[in-house]
Motif scaffolding. Sequence first.
Motif, mmCIF file in Angstrom:
data_model
loop_
_atom_site.group_PDB
_atom_site.id
_atom_site.type_symbol
_atom_site.label_atom_id
_atom_site.label_comp_id
_atom_site.label_asym_id
_atom_site.label_seq_id
_atom_site.Cartn_x
_atom_site.Cartn_y
_atom_site.Cartn_z
ATOM 1 N N HIS A 54 10.418 24.401 13.423
ATOM 2 C CA HIS A 54 10.088 25.752 12.956
ATOM 3 C C HIS A 54 8.644 26.071 13.325
ATOM 4 N N VAL A 55 8.397 27.310 13.709
ATOM 5 C CA VAL A 55 7.064 27.775 14.056
ATOM 6 C C VAL A 55 6.670 28.843 13.039
ATOM 7 N N CYS A 75 4.283 18.453 9.724
ATOM 8 C CA CYS A 75 3.774 19.801 9.984
ATOM 9 C C CYS A 75 2.317 19.710 10.429
ATOM 10 N N GLY A 76 1.973 20.492 11.444
ATOM 11 C CA GLY A 76 0.593 20.497 11.916
ATOM 12 C C GLY A 76 0.258 21.782 12.643
ATOM 13 N N THR A 77 -1.043 22.038 12.758
ATOM 14 C CA THR A 77 -1.551 23.201 13.475
ATOM 15 C C THR A 77 -1.659 22.870 14.954
ATOM 16 N N VAL A 78 -1.130 23.744 15.798
ATOM 17 C CA VAL A 78 -1.201 23.556 17.243
ATOM 18 C C VAL A 78 -2.661 23.664 17.682
ATOM 19 N N THR A 79 -3.164 22.586 18.322
ATOM 20 C CA THR A 79 -4.540 22.603 18.832
ATOM 21 C C THR A 79 -4.588 22.719 20.342
ATOM 22 N N THR A 80 -3.538 22.216 21.021
ATOM 23 C CA THR A 80 -3.473 22.270 22.479
ATOM 24 C C THR A 80 -2.016 22.351 22.901
ATOM 25 N N LEU A 97 0.846 13.955 19.065
ATOM 26 C CA LEU A 97 1.384 14.624 20.242
ATOM 27 C C LEU A 97 2.877 14.790 20.024
ATOM 28 N N LEU A 98 3.348 16.019 20.101
ATOM 29 C CA LEU A 98 4.753 16.350 19.886
ATOM 30 C C LEU A 98 5.397 16.600 21.236
ATOM 31 N N GLU A 99 6.405 15.794 21.544
ATOM 32 C CA GLU A 99 7.132 15.942 22.799
ATOM 33 C C GLU A 99 8.613 15.960 22.450
ATOM 34 N N ALA A 100 9.279 17.031 22.776
ATOM 35 C CA ALA A 100 10.696 17.162 22.457
ATOM 36 C C ALA A 100 11.532 16.985 23.715
ATOM 37 N N SER A 101 12.722 16.396 23.539
ATOM 38 C CA SER A 101 13.612 16.246 24.682
ATOM 39 C C SER A 101 14.199 17.593 25.088
ATOM 40 N N ASN A 102 14.357 18.492 24.134
ATOM 41 C CA ASN A 102 14.784 19.863 24.417
ATOM 42 C C ASN A 102 13.543 20.741 24.506
ATOM 43 N N PRO A 103 13.592 21.838 25.250
ATOM 44 C CA PRO A 103 12.416 22.704 25.354
ATOM 45 C C PRO A 103 11.988 23.224 23.976
ATOM 46 N N LEU A 104 10.676 23.179 23.745
ATOM 47 C CA LEU A 104 10.121 23.737 22.516
ATOM 48 C C LEU A 104 10.018 25.246 22.667
ATOM 49 N N PRO A 105 9.999 25.968 21.550
ATOM 50 C CA PRO A 105 9.744 27.405 21.659
ATOM 51 C C PRO A 105 8.333 27.625 22.203
ATOM 52 N N THR A 106 8.048 28.829 22.676
ATOM 53 C CA THR A 106 6.711 29.148 23.161
ATOM 54 C C THR A 106 5.736 29.040 21.998
ATOM 55 N N LEU A 107 4.688 28.245 22.181
ATOM 56 C CA LEU A 107 3.725 27.979 21.118
ATOM 57 C C LEU A 107 2.338 28.435 21.525
ATOM 58 N N VAL A 109 -1.979 28.202 20.266
ATOM 59 C CA VAL A 109 -2.976 27.520 19.451
ATOM 60 C C VAL A 109 -3.140 28.277 18.136
ATOM 61 N N GLY A 110 -3.173 27.545 17.037
ATOM 62 C CA GLY A 110 -3.347 28.138 15.713
ATOM 63 C C GLY A 110 -2.062 28.264 14.924
ATOM 64 N N GLN A 111 -0.915 28.240 15.604
ATOM 65 C CA GLN A 111 0.351 28.293 14.880
ATOM 66 C C GLN A 111 0.602 26.960 14.191
ATOM 67 N N VAL A 112 1.384 26.987 13.124
ATOM 68 C CA VAL A 112 1.802 25.765 12.454
ATOM 69 C C VAL A 112 3.232 25.470 12.868
ATOM 70 N N VAL A 113 3.474 24.217 13.275
ATOM 71 C CA VAL A 113 4.788 23.763 13.705
ATOM 72 C C VAL A 113 5.235 22.681 12.731
ATOM 73 N N CYS A 114 6.482 22.789 12.269
ATOM 74 C CA CYS A 114 7.067 21.774 11.400
ATOM 75 C C CYS A 114 8.355 21.273 12.032
#
Length: 127
Positions: A54-55, A75-80, A97-107, A109-114
């Motif tokens: 979730h973004v 959950c963390g704030t996108v820094t890069t 570092l978050l790496e997903a096997s499926n494409p992540l949504p467009t993110l 900097v500053g958004q929170v991703v959980c």
Amino acid sequence: MLITLLTDMPTGTSGMVRSRSGEWPAVWAGRNPGVAGVQYDVEIELGDEFSEIHVYDSNAPKEGIYLKNGQLIVCGTVTTVFDDGIVALDLKPGNLLLEASNPLPTLSVGQVVCASLSEISVFPTDI
């Protein structure tokens, strides 16, 4: 990230840990067994499977690692946002570092991703 083991954890076994954001299960990946009650500086690695990502632009949940309704959450704030799709998150404190096997949504900097996930491994840094 600093954690305290709540259970003795031989290498490769799961147990409970506590960080600033709460208590959560983790797999101990140290060369030597982890000792309950001892604080360790660790690097964390997420399991391969994310059940949900979730973004949030506003009204974000708290940042860190914790259990919510029995589900392991990070959950963390996108820094890069890197060109190869890897995203750096600030867990406050700690980085991931978050790496997903499926494409992540467009993110951005500053958004929170959980992310909901099944497993986290902790690697003591011996610092």
